[in-house]
Design a protein around this motif. Structure first.
Motif, PDB file in Angstrom:
ATOM      1  N   ILE A   1      33.196  48.331 -30.628  1.00 47.95           N
ATOM      2  CA  ILE A   1      34.562  48.794 -30.394  1.00 47.95           C
ATOM      3  C   ILE A   1      34.686  50.285 -30.661  1.00 47.95           C
ATOM      4  O   ILE A   1      35.341  51.020 -29.911  1.00 47.95           O
ATOM      5  CB  ILE A   1      35.562  47.994 -31.258  1.00 47.95           C
ATOM      6  N   THR A   2      34.020  50.759 -31.722  1.00 47.73           N
ATOM      7  CA  THR A   2      34.036  52.196 -32.028  1.00 47.73           C
ATOM      8  C   THR A   2      33.452  52.990 -30.871  1.00 47.73           C
ATOM      9  O   THR A   2      34.000  54.014 -30.450  1.00 47.73           O
ATOM     10  CB  THR A   2      33.236  52.491 -33.309  1.00 47.73           C
ATOM     11  N   GLN A   3      32.314  52.506 -30.336  1.00 47.30           N
ATOM     12  CA  GLN A   3      31.671  53.195 -29.218  1.00 47.30           C
ATOM     13  C   GLN A   3      32.568  53.170 -27.971  1.00 47.30           C
ATOM     14  O   GLN A   3      32.696  54.162 -27.262  1.00 47.30           O
ATOM     15  CB  GLN A   3      30.325  52.536 -28.900  1.00 47.30           C
ATOM     16  N   PHE A   4      33.204  52.042 -27.732  1.00 46.34           N
ATOM     17  CA  PHE A   4      34.119  51.912 -26.594  1.00 46.34           C
ATOM     18  C   PHE A   4      35.253  52.941 -26.708  1.00 46.34           C
ATOM     19  O   PHE A   4      35.582  53.629 -25.739  1.00 46.34           O
ATOM     20  CB  PHE A   4      34.695  50.495 -26.556  1.00 46.34           C
ATOM     21  N   ASN A   5      35.839  53.057 -27.886  1.00 45.17           N
ATOM     22  CA  ASN A   5      36.941  54.003 -28.102  1.00 45.17           C
ATOM     23  C   ASN A   5      36.485  55.450 -27.915  1.00 45.17           C
ATOM     24  O   ASN A   5      37.213  56.269 -27.353  1.00 45.17           O
ATOM     25  CB  ASN A   5      37.540  53.818 -29.499  1.00 45.17           C
ATOM     26  N   LEU A   6      35.274  55.762 -28.374  1.00 46.90           N
ATOM     27  CA  LEU A   6      34.734  57.114 -28.210  1.00 46.90           C
ATOM     28  C   LEU A   6      34.512  57.429 -26.737  1.00 46.90           C
ATOM     29  O   LEU A   6      34.846  58.520 -26.256  1.00 46.90           O
ATOM     30  CB  LEU A   6      33.402  57.259 -28.970  1.00 46.90           C
TER      31      LEU A   6
ATOM     32  N   PHE B   1      38.027  53.734 -16.317  1.00 49.83           N
ATOM     33  CA  PHE B   1      36.877  53.416 -17.165  1.00 49.83           C
ATOM     34  C   PHE B   1      37.088  52.035 -17.792  1.00 49.83           C
ATOM     35  O   PHE B   1      36.193  51.192 -17.797  1.00 49.83           O
ATOM     36  CB  PHE B   1      36.709  54.472 -18.266  1.00 49.83           C
ATOM     37  N   LEU B   2      38.285  51.832 -18.316  1.00 47.21           N
ATOM     38  CA  LEU B   2      38.626  50.569 -18.969  1.00 47.21           C
ATOM     39  C   LEU B   2      38.499  49.406 -17.993  1.00 47.21           C
ATOM     40  O   LEU B   2      37.978  48.341 -18.330  1.00 47.21           O
ATOM     41  CB  LEU B   2      40.056  50.671 -19.504  1.00 47.21           C
ATOM     42  N   ARG B   3      38.927  49.615 -16.742  1.00 45.20           N
ATOM     43  CA  ARG B   3      38.856  48.546 -15.734  1.00 45.20           C
ATOM     44  C   ARG B   3      37.406  48.194 -15.413  1.00 45.20           C
ATOM     45  O   ARG B   3      37.053  47.016 -15.273  1.00 45.20           O
ATOM     46  CB  ARG B   3      39.598  48.979 -14.461  1.00 45.20           C
ATOM     47  N   GLY B   4      36.551  49.236 -15.274  1.00 41.77           N
ATOM     48  CA  GLY B   4      35.141  48.976 -14.995  1.00 41.77           C
ATOM     49  C   GLY B   4      34.467  48.214 -16.122  1.00 41.77           C
ATOM     50  O   GLY B   4      33.681  47.289 -15.902  1.00 41.77           O
TER      51      GLY B   4
ATOM     52  N   ASN C   1      35.028  37.830 -26.347  1.00 39.31           N
ATOM     53  CA  ASN C   1      36.438  37.443 -26.501  1.00 39.31           C
ATOM     54  C   ASN C   1      37.210  38.501 -27.290  1.00 39.31           C
ATOM     55  O   ASN C   1      38.316  38.906 -26.922  1.00 39.31           O
ATOM     56  CB  ASN C   1      36.510  36.100 -27.227  1.00 39.31           C
ATOM     57  N   ALA C   2      36.613  38.950 -28.402  1.00 38.61           N
ATOM     58  CA  ALA C   2      37.256  39.968 -29.243  1.00 38.61           C
ATOM     59  C   ALA C   2      37.374  41.293 -28.496  1.00 38.61           C
ATOM     60  O   ALA C   2      38.383  41.997 -28.605  1.00 38.61           O
ATOM     61  CB  ALA C   2      36.454  40.152 -30.530  1.00 38.61           C
ATOM     62  N   LEU C   3      36.340  41.641 -27.723  1.00 37.94           N
ATOM     63  CA  LEU C   3      36.371  42.872 -26.937  1.00 37.94           C
ATOM     64  C   LEU C   3      37.485  42.827 -25.890  1.00 37.94           C
ATOM     65  O   LEU C   3      38.213  43.797 -25.694  1.00 37.94           O
ATOM     66  CB  LEU C   3      35.025  43.075 -26.233  1.00 37.94           C
ATOM     67  N   LYS C   4      37.615  41.698 -25.216  1.00 36.80           N
ATOM     68  CA  LYS C   4      38.651  41.559 -24.189  1.00 36.80           C
ATOM     69  C   LYS C   4      40.044  41.719 -24.800  1.00 36.80           C
ATOM     70  O   LYS C   4      40.928  42.339 -24.209  1.00 36.80           O
ATOM     71  CB  LYS C   4      38.515  40.200 -23.489  1.00 36.80           C
ATOM     72  N   GLU C   5      40.214  41.170 -25.990  1.00 37.28           N
ATOM     73  CA  GLU C   5      41.499  41.298 -26.681  1.00 37.28           C
ATOM     74  C   GLU C   5      41.770  42.763 -27.030  1.00 37.28           C
ATOM     75  O   GLU C   5      42.886  43.272 -26.842  1.00 37.28           O
ATOM     76  CB  GLU C   5      41.481  40.444 -27.951  1.00 37.28           C
ATOM     77  N   HIS C   6      40.734  43.459 -27.491  1.00 40.78           N
ATOM     78  CA  HIS C   6      40.871  44.880 -27.827  1.00 40.78           C
ATOM     79  C   HIS C   6      41.191  45.700 -26.577  1.00 40.78           C
ATOM     80  O   HIS C   6      42.039  46.600 -26.604  1.00 40.78           O
ATOM     81  CB  HIS C   6      39.584  45.388 -28.474  1.00 40.78           C
ATOM     82  N   ILE C   7      40.513  45.393 -25.472  1.00 39.95           N
ATOM     83  CA  ILE C   7      40.726  46.123 -24.215  1.00 39.95           C
ATOM     84  C   ILE C   7      42.151  45.938 -23.711  1.00 39.95           C
ATOM     85  O   ILE C   7      42.786  46.887 -23.242  1.00 39.95           O
ATOM     86  CB  ILE C   7      39.700  45.667 -23.153  1.00 39.95           C
TER      87      ILE C   7
ATOM     88  N   CYS D   1      47.469  48.391 -22.661  1.00 36.63           N
ATOM     89  CA  CYS D   1      48.922  48.490 -22.860  1.00 36.63           C
ATOM     90  C   CYS D   1      49.292  49.830 -23.497  1.00 36.63           C
ATOM     91  O   CYS D   1      50.288  50.460 -23.114  1.00 36.63           O
ATOM     92  CB  CYS D   1      49.418  47.334 -23.733  1.00 36.63           C
ATOM     93  N   GLU D   2      48.479  50.254 -24.448  1.00 35.98           N
ATOM     94  CA  GLU D   2      48.725  51.524 -25.147  1.00 35.98           C
ATOM     95  C   GLU D   2      48.640  52.704 -24.174  1.00 35.98           C
ATOM     96  O   GLU D   2      49.491  53.599 -24.176  1.00 35.98           O
ATOM     97  CB  GLU D   2      47.686  51.689 -26.255  1.00 35.98           C
ATOM     98  N   ILE D   3      47.629  52.703 -23.309  1.00 32.11           N
ATOM     99  CA  ILE D   3      47.436  53.805 -22.356  1.00 32.11           C
ATOM    100  C   ILE D   3      48.497  53.774 -21.264  1.00 32.11           C
ATOM    101  O   ILE D   3      49.066  54.800 -20.893  1.00 32.11           O
ATOM    102  CB  ILE D   3      46.023  53.743 -21.734  1.00 32.11           C
ATOM    103  N   GLU D   4      48.793  52.586 -20.733  1.00 31.36           N
ATOM    104  CA  GLU D   4      49.778  52.467 -19.652  1.00 31.36           C
ATOM    105  C   GLU D   4      51.165  52.910 -20.094  1.00 31.36           C
ATOM    106  O   GLU D   4      51.959  53.388 -19.287  1.00 31.36           O
ATOM    107  CB  GLU D   4      49.830  51.029 -19.136  1.00 31.36           C
ATOM    108  N   SER D   5      51.452  52.777 -21.382  1.00 34.49           N
ATOM    109  CA  SER D   5      52.772  53.173 -21.889  1.00 34.49           C
ATOM    110  C   SER D   5      52.987  54.685 -21.781  1.00 34.49           C
ATOM    111  O   SER D   5      54.111  55.167 -21.836  1.00 34.49           O
ATOM    112  CB  SER D   5      52.939  52.727 -23.348  1.00 34.49           C
ATOM    113  N   LYS D   6      51.895  55.439 -21.605  1.00 35.42           N
ATOM    114  CA  LYS D   6      51.980  56.898 -21.509  1.00 35.42           C
ATOM    115  C   LYS D   6      52.074  57.388 -20.062  1.00 35.42           C
ATOM    116  O   LYS D   6      52.198  58.581 -19.822  1.00 35.42           O
ATOM    117  CB  LYS D   6      50.760  57.536 -22.184  1.00 35.42           C
ATOM    118  N   LEU D   7      51.990  56.464 -19.099  1.00 34.66           N
ATOM    119  CA  LEU D   7      52.035  56.850 -17.692  1.00 34.66           C
ATOM    120  C   LEU D   7      53.458  57.106 -17.218  1.00 34.66           C
ATOM    121  O   LEU D   7      54.391  56.409 -17.624  1.00 34.66           O
ATOM    122  CB  LEU D   7      51.432  55.751 -16.810  1.00 34.66           C
TER     123      LEU D   7
END
Length: 257
Positions: A54-59, A73-76, A108-114, A119-125
């Motif tokens: 998760i840390t690597q994904f966020n970076l 990137f998130l979609r891919g 499963n945990a990764l999908k939940e994090h994604i 949602c967090e990113i889309e809120s800034k659009l």
């Protein structure tokens, strides 16, 4: 002693994996954000700790400046996980396969994090950015958009009723490119000086309305289309942008001439 050795090996493996993923990311100039997300997800190691993944994904996602690129990137990344999630789930009928269960849990945990990150990113659009992202998410690729542009602009290669040439080949090719760039918010997206085409502004306006409708729909007019018309065509020099917007979808009495 054995426990310490195992811990050190796992720690070194995690560090090596992160360095490897960073090396991949350094070569991202040849990949779209979507392709990059797919590639990074492919190299996830299920031997790594979930927190490290998760840390690597966020970076990785923060290496993109544009919000749209972050979402791509998130979609891919997510698409790759979803494809492999089904494959992994098929192998879970044997509960003794602990490796599959661990992988299943991590994904499963990764999908939940994604989903939370999305949602967090889309809120800034902005609304316009959401429409642009929606077009991308619905697999409207550049080739498809270019086809829509050419399909609507092709008559400008010809002549009007008075047999006057509308655009030269060079002007037409530039107009196609500038229109595509305008849609994807890149440059150049306008002529050095506005050009005049020997047709009425209603025909020009309605042509770009059709391009807008085919790509973004009709719920909201994207202001950049109006700006594009007024910046590139001197035909609009005596017309207010508000008027163009008001008449946006109005069909001219004679179209295209």
């Amino acid at each position: 002693m054995i426990v310490s050795t195992i811990f050190i090996n796992l720690h070194l493996y995690a560090i090596t994996n992160i360095i490897y993923l960073n090396l991949i990311f350094m070569k991202k100039e040849n990949l779209t954000p979507y392709e990059m997300g797919n590639k990074i997800a492919f190299h996830i190691s299920i031997h790594n700790y979930l927190d490290n993944i998760i840390t690597q994904f966020n970076l990785n996602i923060e290496d993109y400046c544009l919000t749209i690129d972050k979402l791509e990137f998130l979609r891919g990344y997510s698409d790759y996980l979803n494809l492999n999630f089904d494959f992994i789930a098929d192998g879970l009928s044997n509960v003794n396969r602990s490796q599959d269960i661990r992988t299943f849990t991590i994904i499963n945990a990764l999908k939940e994090h994604i989903n939370k990150k999305k949602c967090e990113i889309e809120s800034k659009l902005t609304h316009e950015q959401k429409l642009q992202y929606l077009a991308s998410y619905n697999d409207i690729e550049k080739e498809d958009i270019l086809f829509i542009i050419e399909n609507n602009l092709s008559f400008l290669k010809g002549t009007n009723n008075q047999k006057e040439q509308l655009l030269t080949d060079i002007q037409y090719d530039k107009l196609k490119t500038y229109t595509l760039n305008m849609i994807f918010d890149t440059i150049p997206n306008k002529f050095q000086e506005p050009i005049k085409i020997n047709i009425n502004i209603g025909a020009l306006r309605y042509t770009y309305y059709k391009i807008h409708k085919d790509i973004f729909g009709t719920v909201k007019i994207l202001d950049k289309f109006i700006t594009f018309l007024h910046s590139n065509f001197s035909n609009f020099s005596e017309c207010e942008t508000s008027t163009t917007k008001t008449k946006w979808s109005q069909i001219p009495k004679k179209y295209p001439f």
